[in-house]
Write a protein that holds these residues in place. Structure first.
Motif, short mmCIF file in Angstrom:
data_model
loop_
_atom_site.label_atom_id
_atom_site.label_comp_id
_atom_site.label_asym_id
_atom_site.label_seq_id
_atom_site.Cartn_x
_atom_site.Cartn_y
_atom_site.Cartn_z
N HIS A 10 0.82 -1.21 0.00
CA HIS A 10 0.00 0.00 0.00
C HIS A 10 0.86 1.27 0.00
CE1 HIS A 10 -3.94 -2.03 1.60
NE2 HIS A 10 -3.34 -2.74 0.66
N PHE A 11 1.87 1.29 -0.87
CA PHE A 11 2.66 2.48 -1.12
C PHE A 11 1.71 3.58 -1.58
CE2 PHE A 11 5.27 4.98 -4.21
CZ PHE A 11 6.40 5.24 -3.45
N GLY A 12 1.71 4.72 -0.88
CA GLY A 12 0.79 5.80 -1.21
C GLY A 12 -0.43 5.86 -0.31
N SER A 13 -0.43 5.04 0.75
CA SER A 13 -1.57 5.05 1.66
C SER A 13 -1.65 6.34 2.46
CB SER A 13 -1.49 3.85 2.62
OG SER A 13 -0.24 3.79 3.27
N CYS A 14 -0.53 7.02 2.67
CA CYS A 14 -0.47 8.33 3.32
C CYS A 14 0.41 9.24 2.49
CB CYS A 14 0.14 8.23 4.72
SG CYS A 14 -0.74 7.22 5.89
N ASP A 58 8.85 18.81 -0.79
CA ASP A 58 9.18 17.39 -0.93
C ASP A 58 7.92 16.59 -0.60
OD1 ASP A 58 11.95 18.37 -1.04
OD2 ASP A 58 11.70 18.65 1.12
N ILE A 59 7.87 15.32 -1.00
CA ILE A 59 6.72 14.50 -0.65
C ILE A 59 7.14 13.32 0.22
CG2 ILE A 59 5.25 15.12 -2.59
CD1 ILE A 59 5.99 12.52 -3.94
N VAL A 60 6.27 13.03 1.17
CA VAL A 60 6.43 11.87 2.05
C VAL A 60 5.35 10.88 1.68
CG1 VAL A 60 6.57 11.06 4.41
CG2 VAL A 60 7.24 13.39 3.87
N ILE A 61 5.76 9.64 1.48
CA ILE A 61 4.85 8.59 1.00
C ILE A 61 4.81 7.47 2.02
CG2 ILE A 61 4.36 6.94 -0.83
CD1 ILE A 61 5.97 8.80 -2.72
N GLY A 62 3.66 7.25 2.61
CA GLY A 62 3.51 6.18 3.59
C GLY A 62 3.24 4.85 2.92
N THR A 63 3.80 3.81 3.52
CA THR A 63 3.62 2.42 3.06
C THR A 63 3.26 1.62 4.30
OG1 THR A 63 5.35 2.85 1.41
CG2 THR A 63 4.70 0.56 1.70
N HIS A 64 2.07 1.86 4.83
CA HIS A 64 1.84 1.41 6.19
C HIS A 64 1.43 -0.05 6.33
CE1 HIS A 64 -2.48 2.85 5.88
NE2 HIS A 64 -2.68 1.84 6.69
N GLY A 116 5.18 -1.26 8.77
CA GLY A 116 5.04 0.03 8.12
C GLY A 116 6.35 0.77 7.90
N SER A 117 6.36 1.64 6.89
CA SER A 117 7.54 2.43 6.55
C SER A 117 7.09 3.66 5.77
CB SER A 117 8.52 1.61 5.70
OG SER A 117 7.94 1.30 4.43
N LEU A 118 8.04 4.54 5.48
CA LEU A 118 7.74 5.69 4.63
C LEU A 118 8.95 6.06 3.79
CD1 LEU A 118 9.10 8.60 5.83
CD2 LEU A 118 7.47 8.11 7.65
N TRP A 173 1.97 -5.09 12.94
CA TRP A 173 0.66 -4.44 13.02
C TRP A 173 0.72 -3.04 13.67
CZ3 TRP A 173 1.22 -9.71 13.74
CH2 TRP A 173 0.64 -10.50 12.75
N ASP A 174 1.89 -2.38 13.58
CA ASP A 174 1.98 -0.98 14.01
C ASP A 174 1.35 -0.04 12.98
OD1 ASP A 174 3.20 -1.29 16.45
OD2 ASP A 174 5.17 -0.59 15.80
N TYR A 175 1.44 -0.40 11.69
CA TYR A 175 0.94 0.42 10.59
C TYR A 175 1.57 1.81 10.60
CZ TYR A 175 -2.60 -3.27 10.50
OH TYR A 175 -3.23 -4.49 10.45
N PHE A 176 2.86 1.88 10.79
CA PHE A 176 3.62 3.13 10.75
C PHE A 176 3.81 3.51 9.27
CE2 PHE A 176 7.85 4.99 10.07
CZ PHE A 176 7.96 5.94 11.06
N PRO A 177 3.41 4.68 8.80
CA PRO A 177 2.62 5.68 9.51
C PRO A 177 1.14 5.48 9.21
CG PRO A 177 3.36 6.58 7.45
CD PRO A 177 3.85 5.16 7.47
N ALA A 178 0.29 5.84 10.14
CA ALA A 178 -1.15 5.86 9.88
C ALA A 178 -1.67 7.29 9.83
CB ALA A 178 -1.90 5.07 10.95
#
Length: 526
Positions: free
Chosen positions: A442-446, A459-465, A476-478, A510-515
């Protein structure tokens, strides 16, 4: 779990600020997530599923600080209930960090951070919700003078009730033009005239920070607000701020993704309240549905207003509004689109409105079933040319046939508004973008956009939670992709997780970093 030796910071950034405001005089408005006042935006990262001391779902926020070389873990902070001093220490399921927004509420030049806990119990009332405010300083965020707000706080209208979810969404802006940021709080399950119709509370800033004396309580169908409070509308599920009429005061956009349009169920709508010298007003409020945008049509279950982003896409010194419609059907179900309304001296207008998707000419990618293009959106000036640009997350895209790995599209602003002239598609495993394409990352979830350093571009930050790290499922990662005069580039990109050197806490399953990121708008993932 590794405990933090030093208090951490929770912050996010928003550069969706009207260009008409003077940068020198209102730097605190233009860089609301600069918590330590060094001129670089800082990034607050919400992980509401984080367990603390064995208690599930307490939630936490990591803060990475910007500097000339970009985001850094030096001085990284970690915030959660007990370090802030919240009376209910480490409450299970409170989900600290579910929503975030920065703003300089006391006008001291340092960004402050509001943290939503919509599932916190208040005085034994389940999931009534609360909001914590941390103040910035030369050393970054601090718990000194922290504030705790609920609907039972004296001076705050209404009262804490079961499952209201006060703090489900957050945003900040200067609604009265006095130089102090104000805070809008979504209460999406408030029953004000109808069950789960939703509401928005607004607290105004001043020299002592947020105060309850002028608090406003907004619902549909009252005080001049268009439409009517109806069952399960969830008015306030998303919030966005922009100066849509160019008068120097922030206006508030309120998403109502489950609004019925006529007999069409859950089509969705967006309400806009105008800022004035006296604060927000319902007089002249606008109600937008997809029927009015780009020759669109409101359809059942589209979810118009699921997420909102604002910025000056055409460089006319008036902000514009991007509206997520993730469940829009095109040639296939739930392909998703983003609708854009442009600002003018009289506010948002359907004139020149646009609808974007991967089915639009020259937008890279394939419009497939259930992709949900634009479920997360962010706006920033990614090439530094004075026109804001749009990033749209497509978290359920299947690049290379890898299910739900996710991609992000970037569209660039011009004097004529958004264009696809040099639109980009980003995914993992591209040159200089670390980590492989995997299912279901789910790259692009945040998404978030701000200037974290390196150059003058955002700049853009892209969450992959949903990223799995080793045996840690959905830890999770970003990714951080830095802007340049040529737009977003992969060179110098960064990959962050809670296992990155210097980052407080450790990745867990199951942390889902970042949510959530602390940005103007809903402050949560799409």
């Amino acid at each position: 779990m590794r405990r933090a030796a030093v208090v951490a910071t929770i912050v996010a950034v928003s550069t969706a600020v009207p260009a008409i405001w003077d940068q020198a005089a209102d730097a605190r408005v233009r860089m609301p997530s600069d918590f330590n006042g060094d001129g670089y935006a800082d990034l607050a990262i919400g992980t509401p599923e984080e367990d603390i001391a064995g208690v599930q779902g307490v939630g936490a926020v990591n803060v990475l600080y910007g500097r000339a070389t970009g985001l850094s873990a030096a001085g990284d902070q970690l915030w959660y209930e007990s370090v802030v001093g919240i009376p209910e220490v480490n409450g299970a399921g409170d989900m600290f960090g579910f929503a975030l927004t920065p703003g300089d509420f006391d006008g001291d030049g340092f960004g402050d951070l509001a943290v939503g806990q919509p599932f916190a119990d208040v005085g034994g009332i389940m999931n009534a919700g609360q909001v914590v405010v941390l103040h910035g300083s030369a050393l970054g965020l601090t718990a000194t003078r922290s504030q705790l707000w609920t609907q039972d706080t004296e001076g705050v209208p209404d009262e804490a009730e079961v499952r209201d979810q006060f703090g489900y969404s957050l945003t900040s802006g200067d609604f009265d033009g006095d130089g102090f940021a104000d805070l809008a709080i979504g209460v999406q399950r408030e029953s004000a005239g109808a069950w789960n119709s939703g509401a928005v509370e607004v607290l105004y800033g001043g020299v002592d920070g947020l105060v309850a004396g002028r608090t406003q309580f907004w619902v549909q169908g009252a005080s001049g607000v268009a439409d009517a409070a109806e069952r399960k509308d969830q008015f306030g599920n998303a919030l966005g701020v922009g100066d849509f009429d160019g008068d120097g005061r922030s206006d508030l956009a309120v998403g109502t993704e489950r609004e019925d349009v006529g007999e069409t169920a859950d089509a969705g709508s967006v309400t806009v309240l105008r800022g004035t010298a006296g604060g927000l007003t319902g007089e002249g409020s606008q109600l937008w549905t997809q029927t009015a945008v780009a020759d669109g049509l409101s359809e059942a279950g589209d979810g118009f207003g699921r997420a909102l982003a604002t910025g000056d896409l055409d460089g006319d010194l008036v902000d514009d509004l991007a509206v997520s419609v993730p469940l829009e059907d095109l040639a296939a179900p739930n392909v998703g689109v983003v609708d854009v309304l442009y600002g003018s001296s009289s506010g948002l207008s359907a004139n020149g409105s646009q609808e974007w998707s991967q089915a639009t000419d020259d937008v890279p990618g394939e419009p497939d079933s259930y992709d949900q293009f634009g479920k997360a959106v962010a706006i920033g000036d990614l090439d530094g040319d004075g026109y804001s640009d749009l990033a749209a997350g497509v978290r359920y895209d299947d690049p290379g046939g890898v299910k739900d790995a996710g991609v992000v599209n970037v569209l660039y602003g011009t004097s004529a508004g958004l264009g696809a002239g040099h639109a980009q598609l980003w995914k993992q495993d591209m040159p200089d973008v670390p980590d492989p394409v995997e299912s279901p990352d789910h790259f692009g979830s945040c998404l978030a956009a701000a200037d974290f350093g390196k150059n003058a571009s955002d700049d853009i930050v892209i969450g992959t939670h949903f990223e799995t790290l080793g045996d840690k499922t959905y830890a999770g990662s970003l990714h951080v992709l830095y802007g340049s005069p040529d737009g977003v580039r992969a060179s110098g990109s960064q990959f962050w997780s809670q296992d990155s050197p210097g980052v407080r806490e450790l990745s867990d399953g199951w942390d889902y970093f970042p949510a959530a990121f602390g940005v103007a708008g809903s402050g949560r993932c799409g």
